[in-house]
Design a protein around this motif. Structure first.
Motif, PDB file in Angstrom:
ATOM      1  N   THR A  15       0.822  -1.186   0.000  1.00 53.92           N
ATOM      2  CA  THR A  15       0.000   0.000   0.000  1.00 53.92           C
ATOM      3  C   THR A  15       0.858   1.238   0.000  1.00 53.92           C
ATOM      4  O   THR A  15       1.790   1.371   0.777  1.00 53.92           O
ATOM      5  CB  THR A  15      -0.911   0.001   1.231  1.00 53.92           C
ATOM      6  N   LEU A  16       0.525   2.148  -0.892  1.00 49.87           N
ATOM      7  CA  LEU A  16       1.299   3.368  -1.064  1.00 49.87           C
ATOM      8  C   LEU A  16       0.450   4.563  -0.730  1.00 49.87           C
ATOM      9  O   LEU A  16      -0.767   4.497  -0.685  1.00 49.87           O
ATOM     10  CB  LEU A  16       1.772   3.482  -2.520  1.00 49.87           C
ATOM     11  N   VAL A  17       1.086   5.710  -0.509  1.00 52.00           N
ATOM     12  CA  VAL A  17       0.360   6.941  -0.347  1.00 52.00           C
ATOM     13  C   VAL A  17      -0.272   7.304  -1.679  1.00 52.00           C
ATOM     14  O   VAL A  17       0.380   7.283  -2.700  1.00 52.00           O
ATOM     15  CB  VAL A  17       1.295   8.081   0.089  1.00 52.00           C
ATOM     16  N   VAL A  18      -1.559   7.629  -1.659  1.00 55.22           N
ATOM     17  CA  VAL A  18      -2.197   8.066  -2.890  1.00 55.22           C
ATOM     18  C   VAL A  18      -1.770   9.490  -3.146  1.00 55.22           C
ATOM     19  O   VAL A  18      -2.061  10.390  -2.373  1.00 55.22           O
ATOM     20  CB  VAL A  18      -3.731   7.978  -2.765  1.00 55.22           C
ATOM     21  N   GLY A  19      -1.045   9.725  -4.249  1.00 55.61           N
ATOM     22  CA  GLY A  19      -0.494  11.039  -4.540  1.00 55.61           C
ATOM     23  C   GLY A  19      -1.204  11.711  -5.684  1.00 55.61           C
ATOM     24  O   GLY A  19      -2.159  11.210  -6.240  1.00 55.61           O
ATOM     25  N   LEU A 415     -12.467   7.876  -9.083  1.00 55.77           N
ATOM     26  CA  LEU A 415     -12.259   9.277  -8.732  1.00 55.77           C
ATOM     27  C   LEU A 415     -11.900   9.409  -7.259  1.00 55.77           C
ATOM     28  O   LEU A 415     -12.287   8.585  -6.435  1.00 55.77           O
ATOM     29  CB  LEU A 415     -13.519  10.089  -9.028  1.00 55.77           C
ATOM     30  N   PHE A 416     -11.217  10.508  -6.931  1.00 56.40           N
ATOM     31  CA  PHE A 416     -10.674  10.686  -5.584  1.00 56.40           C
ATOM     32  C   PHE A 416     -10.353  12.157  -5.383  1.00 56.40           C
ATOM     33  O   PHE A 416      -9.770  12.793  -6.258  1.00 56.40           O
ATOM     34  CB  PHE A 416      -9.400   9.834  -5.472  1.00 56.40           C
ATOM     35  N   THR A 417     -10.734  12.706  -4.217  1.00 52.81           N
ATOM     36  CA  THR A 417     -10.450  14.116  -3.941  1.00 52.81           C
ATOM     37  C   THR A 417      -9.363  14.310  -2.895  1.00 52.81           C
ATOM     38  O   THR A 417      -9.102  15.439  -2.488  1.00 52.81           O
ATOM     39  CB  THR A 417     -11.729  14.853  -3.492  1.00 52.81           C
ATOM     40  N   GLY A 418      -8.722  13.236  -2.453  1.00 52.32           N
ATOM     41  CA  GLY A 418      -7.585  13.366  -1.556  1.00 52.32           C
ATOM     42  C   GLY A 418      -7.891  12.948  -0.137  1.00 52.32           C
ATOM     43  O   GLY A 418      -9.002  13.124   0.359  1.00 52.32           O
ATOM     44  N   ALA A 419      -6.859  12.425   0.532  1.00 48.33           N
ATOM     45  CA  ALA A 419      -6.988  11.968   1.919  1.00 48.33           C
ATOM     46  C   ALA A 419      -5.944  12.658   2.788  1.00 48.33           C
ATOM     47  O   ALA A 419      -6.104  13.810   3.174  1.00 48.33           O
ATOM     48  CB  ALA A 419      -6.865  10.442   1.972  1.00 48.33           C
ATOM     49  N   ASP A 420      -4.826  11.963   3.044  1.00 50.90           N
ATOM     50  CA  ASP A 420      -3.851  12.487   4.000  1.00 50.90           C
ATOM     51  C   ASP A 420      -2.602  13.047   3.341  1.00 50.90           C
ATOM     52  O   ASP A 420      -1.643  13.385   4.033  1.00 50.90           O
ATOM     53  CB  ASP A 420      -3.467  11.405   5.018  1.00 50.90           C
ATOM     54  N   ASP A 421      -2.586  13.192   2.030  1.00 48.12           N
ATOM     55  CA  ASP A 421      -1.473  13.870   1.376  1.00 48.12           C
ATOM     56  C   ASP A 421      -1.575  15.385   1.589  1.00 48.12           C
ATOM     57  O   ASP A 421      -2.666  15.923   1.804  1.00 48.12           O
ATOM     58  CB  ASP A 421      -1.466  13.573  -0.122  1.00 48.12           C
ATOM     59  N   ILE A 422      -0.446  16.050   1.488  1.00 47.44           N
ATOM     60  CA  ILE A 422      -0.386  17.492   1.700  1.00 47.44           C
ATOM     61  C   ILE A 422      -0.639  18.213   0.375  1.00 47.44           C
ATOM     62  O   ILE A 422      -0.040  17.880  -0.646  1.00 47.44           O
ATOM     63  CB  ILE A 422       0.987  17.903   2.267  1.00 47.44           C
ATOM     64  N   ARG A 438      -3.345  18.873   4.748  1.00 49.82           N
ATOM     65  CA  ARG A 438      -3.847  17.682   4.072  1.00 49.82           C
ATOM     66  C   ARG A 438      -5.094  17.995   3.237  1.00 49.82           C
ATOM     67  O   ARG A 438      -5.817  18.947   3.514  1.00 49.82           O
ATOM     68  CB  ARG A 438      -4.155  16.585   5.092  1.00 49.82           C
ATOM     69  N   HIS A 439      -5.314  17.165   2.246  1.00 48.54           N
ATOM     70  CA  HIS A 439      -6.529  17.297   1.440  1.00 48.54           C
ATOM     71  C   HIS A 439      -7.775  17.116   2.302  1.00 48.54           C
ATOM     72  O   HIS A 439      -8.799  17.762   2.070  1.00 48.54           O
ATOM     73  CB  HIS A 439      -6.538  16.267   0.311  1.00 48.54           C
ATOM     74  N   ASP A 440      -7.677  16.228   3.283  1.00 55.79           N
ATOM     75  CA  ASP A 440      -8.745  16.067   4.261  1.00 55.79           C
ATOM     76  C   ASP A 440      -8.121  16.116   5.651  1.00 55.79           C
ATOM     77  O   ASP A 440      -7.654  15.104   6.174  1.00 55.79           O
ATOM     78  CB  ASP A 440      -9.486  14.749   4.061  1.00 55.79           C
TER      79      ASP A 440
END
Length: 519
Positions: A15-19, A415-422, A438-440
């Motif tokens: 599992t990777l960070v979704v960027g 589709l994705f609007t962002g989680a814990d990425d900056i 963070r996005h969220d």
């Protein structure tokens, strides 16, 4: 989005960070399968923010009535499912509960205690062995290079018989663990490089024989200070056991459409235990529900559309994995699915407009990407290009419920609007918002409530989901060669050109254990 994990989820997908890409992704073709854009565009207008918001309000009320969450195996999840079922039944759907049984990991101990009296919460890393029942007690060691990635990082520090304390960064948790054990450590604690609990994975069973745990940065630095300045010794106690539990997905499909060519869309319905999960993933669930309601008014479309509200995603993608694994036992069932689209977090307050990078134009995927995935992505990016909406690629990393589909050779995107990425300055230039956070900011917390959802993001993403649904309901020829009505060269049956065949998926797993990152 998955913040918990199943122990049986093998390391096939680390599992990777979704960027997100730093620049606007190059435009895909503005033409989806079949070219029936006008009909799909008209349908997109029927799926409104107002309609989606009604569902989000109800999910918030459900959480408020059930201990502030809608987590799997709780009454809040049951109430969420009943709401989805009632809404679909009123729209004319026949719904089905798809049950699954899995091993729930129950935490027995998760602490790091110092001889100086302090005690800290830790999280046992995925695939790390249990400590002894009373924990493992030893003096501590801290490397010269805080990341502890190599033998050289330890210099002349004595490590034999110690509990190593290292920082996150530079290398994987697996490498840190192997290095510490090889140096003679009897335990390893990795502290985060951001202010939150570190939920990590060693990516495979049996890598080391020592307990390994993560902890927040501030706590880790306090432990380092206590060790280096006061000579504190440590007791690391991390243990869990498994219990068999049963949950369910909610499945519905259109009455119209050919049964041998199914377009499938999904969103997970459960929240984490820490909060109501209105963005993660009430947002995807509500958008999907409103699309289904409006699609039921369309009496004629060529392909069957199947909707899924997944259970136990936050425990490790369990519901979707079990569903695909069960289909794989029935000959031809997976081949009936033309493509799968996933919607997990589509209302983040500091949002990006992200599309899963199935064509790997920005990010190399950590798995083989099934043929047809790039064409699925192009339906979504083509819609955004047509309306002049900027978008960016996000990693096709398997961090959500599309994982089991792509492991079994089924095309996918989402589709994705962002989680814990900056959020970056480049993203702010495209989408507005605040850089450097963070996005969220309320990701996986009690703050993920209705106030945490962006109406603007919903207003962009909901029509995009609707457009893709209507377009693919009519024609999937670009994905699998199955033509729409009245098109020459109509494909005679199911299947995908060059379909690689079925692969074994991965099984179920547990509670209070997080599927996050390997480094």
């Amino acid at each position: 989005m998955a913040g918990r994990r199943t122990r049986a989820l093998a390391g096939t997908l680390v599992t990777l960070v979704v960027g997100t890409s730093a620049l606007l992704a190059p435009p895909a073709s503005a033409h989806g399968p079949g070219g029936h854009h006008d009909d799909a565009a008209r349908f997109a207008k029927q799926v409104t923010t107002r309609g989606v918001w009604r569902h989000l309000e109800e999910l918030q009320r459900i959480a408020d009535r059930h201990d502030g969450n809608r987590a799997a195996l709780t009454e809040g999840y049951e109430a969420s499912a009943r709401y989805v079922e009632r809404t679909l039944a009123k729209a004319g759907y026949h719904t089905k509960r798809d049950p699954f049984t899995f091993d729930l990991e129950v935490v027995d101990a998760a602490s790091l205690t110092l001889s100086t009296g302090e005690s800290y919460a830790v999280d046992q890393m995925q695939y790390a062995p249990n400590s002894p029942e009373t924990g493992v007690s030893a003096r501590a060691s801290v490397p010269v290079d805080p990341t502890g990635c190599t033998a050289d990082a330890w210099g002349d520090v004595e490590t034999v018989g110690t509990i190593a304390v290292v920082s996150r960064g530079v290398c994987s948790f697996a490498q840190k663990a192997v290095t510490a054990e090889a140096a003679g450590a009897v335990g390893l604690v990795v502290y985060n490089n951001v202010e939150e609990m570190l939920f990590g994975t060693l990516s495979t069973e049996g890598l080391v024989q020592i307990p390994v745990a993560g902890m927040p940065m501030a706590d880790g630095l306090a432990v380092v200070e206590a060790v280096t300045e006061r000579g504190a010794t440590l007791t690391l106690d991390t243990r869990f056991h498994t219990e068999e539990r049963t949950s369910f997905n909610v499945i519905a499909e259109t009455r119209a459409g050919r049964d041998d060519n199914v377009v499938m869309l999904g969103a997970h319905l459960d929240s984490v235990e820490e909060g109501p999960g209105i963005n993660d993933n009430g947002s995807g669930s509500a958008v999907l529900l409103e699309v289904a309601v409006q699609l039921a008014k369309q009496k004629h479309h060529h392909n069957t559309v199947r909707f899924a509200w997944w259970g136990a995603e936050e425990l490790g993608l369990i519901g979707s994995t079990e569903y695909v694994d069960e289909l794989a036992t029935r000959p031809g069932e997976l081949d009936r699915i033309a493509t799968y689209l996933n919607f997990d977090m589509v209302g983040s307050p500091n949002y990006i407009i992200g599309v899963y990078d199935a064509d790997e134009s920005t990010y190399e995927a950590p798995v083989d990407v099934p043929e047809g995935s790039a064409q699925t992505e192009a339906v979504l990016t083509g819609y955004f290009d047509r309306i002049g909406q900027p978008w960016v690629d996000t990693e096709f990393s398997g961090r959500s419920d599309y994982q089991a589909f792509i492991l079994n050779g089924i095309p996918a995107s989402g589709l994705f609007t962002g989680a814990d990425d900056i959020k970056t300055d480049e993203e702010v230039a495209l989408f507005g918002g605040t850089p450097g956070i963070r996005h969220d900011p309320s990701y996986h917390t009690a703050g993920d409530d209705l106030a945490n959802v962006s109406r603007e993001a919903i207003g962009i993403m909901a029509p995009a989901v609707a457009f893709a649904t209507a377009s693919l309901a009519r024609d999937t020829s670009a994905i699998n060669g199955v033509k729409g009505p009245g098109k020459p060269g109509h494909h005679p049956g199911p299947g995908r050109p060059g379909h690689p065949g079925k692969h074994h998926g991965h099984g179920p797993g547990g509670e209070h254990r997080h599927l996050e990152r390997a480094s």
